[in-house]
Design a protein around this motif. Structure first.
Motif, PDB file in Angstrom:
ATOM      1  N   GLY A 125      47.878  32.291  45.929  1.00 31.76           N
ATOM      2  CA  GLY A 125      47.781  32.740  44.466  1.00 31.76           C
ATOM      3  C   GLY A 125      48.797  31.999  43.413  1.00 31.76           C
ATOM      4  O   GLY A 125      48.822  30.862  43.436  1.00 31.76           O
ATOM      5  N   GLN A 134      52.037  39.538  44.330  1.00 26.73           N
ATOM      6  CA  GLN A 134      50.746  39.368  43.753  1.00 26.73           C
ATOM      7  C   GLN A 134      49.830  40.180  43.275  1.00 26.73           C
ATOM      8  O   GLN A 134      49.943  41.383  43.766  1.00 26.73           O
ATOM      9  N   VAL A 135      49.042  39.815  42.085  1.00 30.58           N
ATOM     10  CA  VAL A 135      48.102  40.764  41.580  1.00 30.58           C
ATOM     11  C   VAL A 135      47.098  41.361  42.595  1.00 30.58           C
ATOM     12  O   VAL A 135      46.833  42.439  42.635  1.00 30.58           O
ATOM     13  N   ASP A 136      46.377  40.124  43.298  1.00 32.05           N
ATOM     14  CA  ASP A 136      45.609  40.475  44.369  1.00 32.05           C
ATOM     15  C   ASP A 136      46.450  40.412  45.587  1.00 32.05           C
ATOM     16  O   ASP A 136      47.002  39.401  45.867  1.00 32.05           O
ATOM     17  N   PRO A 137      46.740  41.673  46.227  1.00 35.93           N
ATOM     18  CA  PRO A 137      47.215  41.855  47.677  1.00 35.93           C
ATOM     19  C   PRO A 137      47.225  41.006  48.887  1.00 35.93           C
ATOM     20  O   PRO A 137      47.814  40.760  49.552  1.00 35.93           O
ATOM     21  N   ASP A 138      45.824  40.061  48.786  1.00 36.78           N
ATOM     22  CA  ASP A 138      45.418  39.374  49.804  1.00 36.78           C
ATOM     23  C   ASP A 138      45.829  38.013  49.703  1.00 36.78           C
ATOM     24  O   ASP A 138      45.061  37.121  50.245  1.00 36.78           O
ATOM     25  N   MET A 139      46.691  37.538  48.914  1.00 35.75           N
ATOM     26  CA  MET A 139      46.955  36.019  48.426  1.00 35.75           C
ATOM     27  C   MET A 139      47.762  35.359  49.928  1.00 35.75           C
ATOM     28  O   MET A 139      47.840  34.227  49.774  1.00 35.75           O
TER      29      MET A 139
END
Ligand SMILES: Cc1cc2nc3c(=O)[nH]c(=O)nc-3n(C[C@H](O)[C@H](O)[C@H](O)COP(=O)(O)OP(=O)(O)OC[C@H]3O[C@@H](n4cnc5c(N)ncnc54)[C@H](O)[C@@H]3O)c2cc1C
Length: 455
Positions: A125, A134-139
């Motif tokens: 990300g 990260q904004v999206d935790p799955d990066m």
């Protein structure tokens, strides 16, 4: 084996297995254990000589692979050595029991001669942020659930080489982590057909290419994948890191250091091929006496010799690490990789210069065999003591090496794969004996350091 692209990758990777059955390579490729002979790739290196045999096996496989490494044993066993080294330290320092699982996996892989891929590089990300920021935790791949029997992981890795033709996938953390990142501290092995695992293959180097025009890339390729873990369950037996964030960086680096030795080993056949085809073309073009051409050829030779001898030295000056692995010398292996990676663009430039513009303007192989055009080309494209057809064959090879999709692949591979040039530079420079160098400078200058006077 029906798929036009994947079948080519599978045939290419099969080189590693074929060598084990070919009397010409058997001694190099197989460890002759009376009860259970196994691939040399699975032999834990115990000495400089073991490392050099491993290098020779990798280089020979890559030669047969037309300068493209087969990789299905190479990268996975690097990961196993890195896991052995790092889980030993983890168990020692934190009382965990991962080493036994790694050992079991190694024995199973060795016995079944598994083809292995390694997924380390996360999608990442926003590169300026750590995993938990990260904004999206799955990066970065993470553990989303722990059950009594295992863990569930979610996320995606990229650039995973040879995964489409591997039996198992080894997953490693990509970087050092902090406590807030602990769910990202995860390592394990899974079969590639595990539910929830999806491999999205890259089309790069798919062709189709014509045999004669692209003598290498029409036959040899690796496939990389975007590797998606959609809540994949991993039983504890195959989990090698489960939240111990302190060990993630050590684990990531332990793999990379072994893998850089492999990396340089498989670069040697490419460097030989560049020098070889350049030398042929110099002769075919009647330019053996031209000064600048000789300089270019000399540069190619010195480049190859330097990379080769640093790698040799990295094996000779390797060191024992627990639990009993002979690891290549880290600064030297980084220096070898750095030297290779920073020199390859210039080496391609030399071959492009020597070969001339026909690298990208040559008539096709079809024209070469055309009943009317073929003989004309054979005559007009001749060189010194060589007919047009054969000179063109050398040009096709040079073009495949330095002016093709494969050439771009080799160049990007050199810059990015096995870690960045910056990391290689820093690792080598950090190990430099700065204190000794400064002492020598002070001795020569007659300096005995004193504090400045107090005012
Ligand atoms: C052909 C090929 C095969 C590969 N095979 C595998 C494989 O089998 N398994 C696997 O796990 N990986 C594999 N890799 C991945 C390889 O290790 C990565 O490409 C490499 O680590 C760089 O990561 P990236 O591509 O995500 O680039 P990025 O990390 O995006 O890097 C791009 C640039 O940004 C810089 N950069 C990135 N983050 C930062 C930061 N925080 N601060 C400052 N600068 C930064 C980098 O130094 C670089 O200059 C392969 C790569 C290639 C090209």
């Amino acid at each position: 084996m029906q798929h036009p692209v994947l079948s080519s990758a599978i045939r290419h990777a099969a080189v590693d297995f074929r060598m084990a059955h070919d009397p010409q390579y058997q001694e190099l490729a197989v460890i002759d254990d009376l009860h259970d002979p196994y691939s040399r790739f699975y032999q834990i290196p115990k000495s400089a000589s073991d490392l050099k045999k491993r290098r020779d096996l990798i280089a020979e496989g890559t030669r047969l692979g037309g300068t493209v490494v087969p990789l299905i044993h190479e990268i996975g066993t690097d990961a196993i050595w890195g896991l052995m080294e790092s889980t030993y330290l983890l168990d020692r320092d934190y009382g965990t029991q991962y080493s036994e699982r790694v050992k079991n996996f190694w024995e199973q892989a060795r016995h079944h001669d598994y083809a292995l891929a390694v997924a380390q590089t996360d999608v990442k990300g926003d590169r300026s942020k750590r995993p938990a920021e990260q904004v999206d935790p799955d990066m970065y791949l993470r553990i989303v659930k722990r059950t009594p029997d295992g863990i569930v992981v979610r996320g995606a890795k990229v650039h995973t080489s040879v995964s489409v033709n591997a039996n198992w996938l080894i997953v490693l953390p990509t970087r050092e982590l902090r406590e807030s990142d602990k769910d990202y501290a995860v390592a394990f092995a899974i079969p590639v057909n595990t539910p929830g695992l999806t491999l999205v293959a890259s089309p790069f180097l798919s062709g189709p290419y014509r045999d004669m025009e692209r003598p290498i890339s029409s036959h040899h390729k690796m496939v990389e994948t975007f590797t998606w873990f959609d809540d994949v369950f991993v039983p504890y037996d195959n989990v090698f890191l489960n939240g111990e964030w302190q060990a993630a960086g050590t684990m990531a680096k332990a793999f990379v250091e072994f893998h850089r030795f492999t990396a340089v080993s498989y670069k040697l056949p490419l460097l030989e091929a560049l020098t070889g085809v350049a030398s042929l073309l110099v002769r075919y073009n009647g330019l053996t006496k031209a000064r600048h051409i000789q300089n270019a050829l000399s540069d190619l030779v010195l480049y190859e010799m330097t990379v080769r001898s640093i790698l040799d030295n990295a094996a000779d000056r390797g060191e024992w690490v627990e639990p009993g692995i002979f690891r290549p010398n880290i600064p030297l292996v980084n220096l070898a990789k750095y030297h290779f990676a920073t020199g390859l663009h210039q080496a391609f430039h030399h071959v492009q210069d020597i070969a001339g513009g026909m690298l990208v303007t040559a008539p096709s192989a079809e024209d070469m065999v055309h009943p009317e055009i073929g003989p004309v080309l054979n005559r007009y494209l001749q060189g010194q003591n060589i007919n047009g057809k054969q000179r063109l064959q050398a040009l096709y090879l040079a073009s495949d090496l330095v002016a093709s999709d494969l050439a771009a692949y080799h160049l990007v591979l050199a810059v990015h794969a096995e870690g960045s040039i910056e990391a290689e530079k820093m690792t080598a420079v950090k190990a430099y004996p700065w204190g000794h160098a400064e002492s020598e400078a002070k001795r020569l200058a007659g300096i005995k350091e004193e504090q400045p006077p107090q005012v």
